[in-house]
Design an enzyme around this catalytic site. Structure first.
Site, mmCIF file in Angstrom:
data_model
loop_
_atom_site.group_PDB
_atom_site.id
_atom_site.type_symbol
_atom_site.label_atom_id
_atom_site.label_comp_id
_atom_site.label_asym_id
_atom_site.label_seq_id
_atom_site.Cartn_x
_atom_site.Cartn_y
_atom_site.Cartn_z
ATOM 1 N N ASN A 102 0.852 -1.185 0.000
ATOM 2 C CA ASN A 102 0.000 0.000 0.000
ATOM 3 C C ASN A 102 0.891 1.240 0.000
ATOM 4 O O ASN A 102 2.013 1.213 0.485
ATOM 5 C CB ASN A 102 -0.881 0.000 1.257
ATOM 6 C CG ASN A 102 -1.835 1.182 1.295
ATOM 7 O OD1 ASN A 102 -2.475 1.515 0.300
ATOM 8 N ND2 ASN A 102 -1.943 1.822 2.443
ATOM 9 N N HIS A 104 0.855 5.235 1.316
ATOM 10 C CA HIS A 104 0.162 6.143 2.239
ATOM 11 C C HIS A 104 0.773 7.534 2.095
ATOM 12 O O HIS A 104 1.997 7.673 2.045
ATOM 13 C CB HIS A 104 0.311 5.638 3.678
ATOM 14 C CG HIS A 104 -0.484 6.432 4.649
ATOM 15 N ND1 HIS A 104 -1.854 6.317 4.755
ATOM 16 C CD2 HIS A 104 -0.109 7.382 5.537
ATOM 17 C CE1 HIS A 104 -2.287 7.162 5.683
ATOM 18 N NE2 HIS A 104 -1.256 7.820 6.167
ATOM 19 N N SER A 136 4.809 6.832 2.452
ATOM 20 C CA SER A 136 5.239 5.561 3.023
ATOM 21 C C SER A 136 4.634 4.453 2.177
ATOM 22 O O SER A 136 3.421 4.423 1.969
ATOM 23 C CB SER A 136 4.755 5.401 4.466
ATOM 24 O OG SER A 136 5.259 6.431 5.285
ATOM 25 N N ASP A 145 -2.414 0.723 7.872
ATOM 26 C CA ASP A 145 -1.145 1.458 7.855
ATOM 27 C C ASP A 145 -0.123 1.013 8.903
ATOM 28 O O ASP A 145 0.721 1.808 9.323
ATOM 29 C CB ASP A 145 -1.404 2.973 7.999
ATOM 30 C CG ASP A 145 -2.339 3.492 6.924
ATOM 31 O OD1 ASP A 145 -2.222 3.032 5.777
ATOM 32 O OD2 ASP A 145 -3.191 4.343 7.238
#
Length: 187
Positions: A102, A104, A136, A145
């Protein structure tokens, strides 16, 4: 050839940068774009690059095992979350261990967690008076997260910056470094 599936819920600017970057690659192919939103513009972006799409049903989390099976049948090696606004169920994480990443729009662990996405993050950074922000890129686990960080990149924030200008700076980092992190993970 490594196959990636991009999961996105909205516009898909990061997804498009990924599709564009890998469109002529001999090593990596964007094999699928997956969305939980039938009106997501990312589906139009996928058509532009002739990438097949899959729309998740509303109850997709209760069917995560079948979705995992479907992705494996399609030969997916890596799942890339690019603005996907839902928590990934543990069944999918178990089926793709350290194969879901992912991006972020902040320097985690700051400004992470449920509800911290997009402009919410940039407004929080501005309100806190931070002198830097960034991106990130991390592995996905069962919590928002909190997965192991793969890559972080920073940008400076001045007093004159607005949440919108912070967003532009951060998005520039996203577009430059997300594909590099994907290549790193795929090895």
């Amino acid at each position: 050839m490594k196959n990636i599936a991009i999961f996105a819920s909205g516009s898909g600017s990061n997804a498009e940068k990924i599709m564009e970057y890998f469109q002529n690659s001999q090593q990596v192919k964007v094999a699928l774009v997956v969305s939980n939103n039938q009106n997501a513009f990312v589906l139009e972006r996928a058509k532009k690059y002739r990438v097949p799409t899959m729309l998740l049903p509303k109850n997709w989390k209760s069917d995560a095992e079948n979705i995992s099976k479907n992705l494996k049948e399609k030969g997916i090696d890596l799942i890339v979350l690019a603005g996907f606004m839902q928590l990934i169920p543990s069944e999918l994480i178990s089926a793709f261990p350290n194969k879901i990443i992912n991006i972020h729009p902040a320097l985690l662990p700051k400004y992470g967690g449920k509800g911290m996405y997009g402009m919410h993050v940039h407004r929080a950074v501005k309100s806190a008076g931070d002198s830097e922000s960034g991106i990130s890129i991390h592995f996905v686990n069962e919590k928002y997260d909190e997965g192991e960080i793969i890559l972080q990149k920073k940008c400076s924030i001045s007093d004159e910056d607005t949440p919108e200008s912070i967003q532009q700076k951060v998005q520039k980092l996203e577009h430059e470094y997300f594909v590099k992190a994907i290549e790193k993970v795929l090895g």
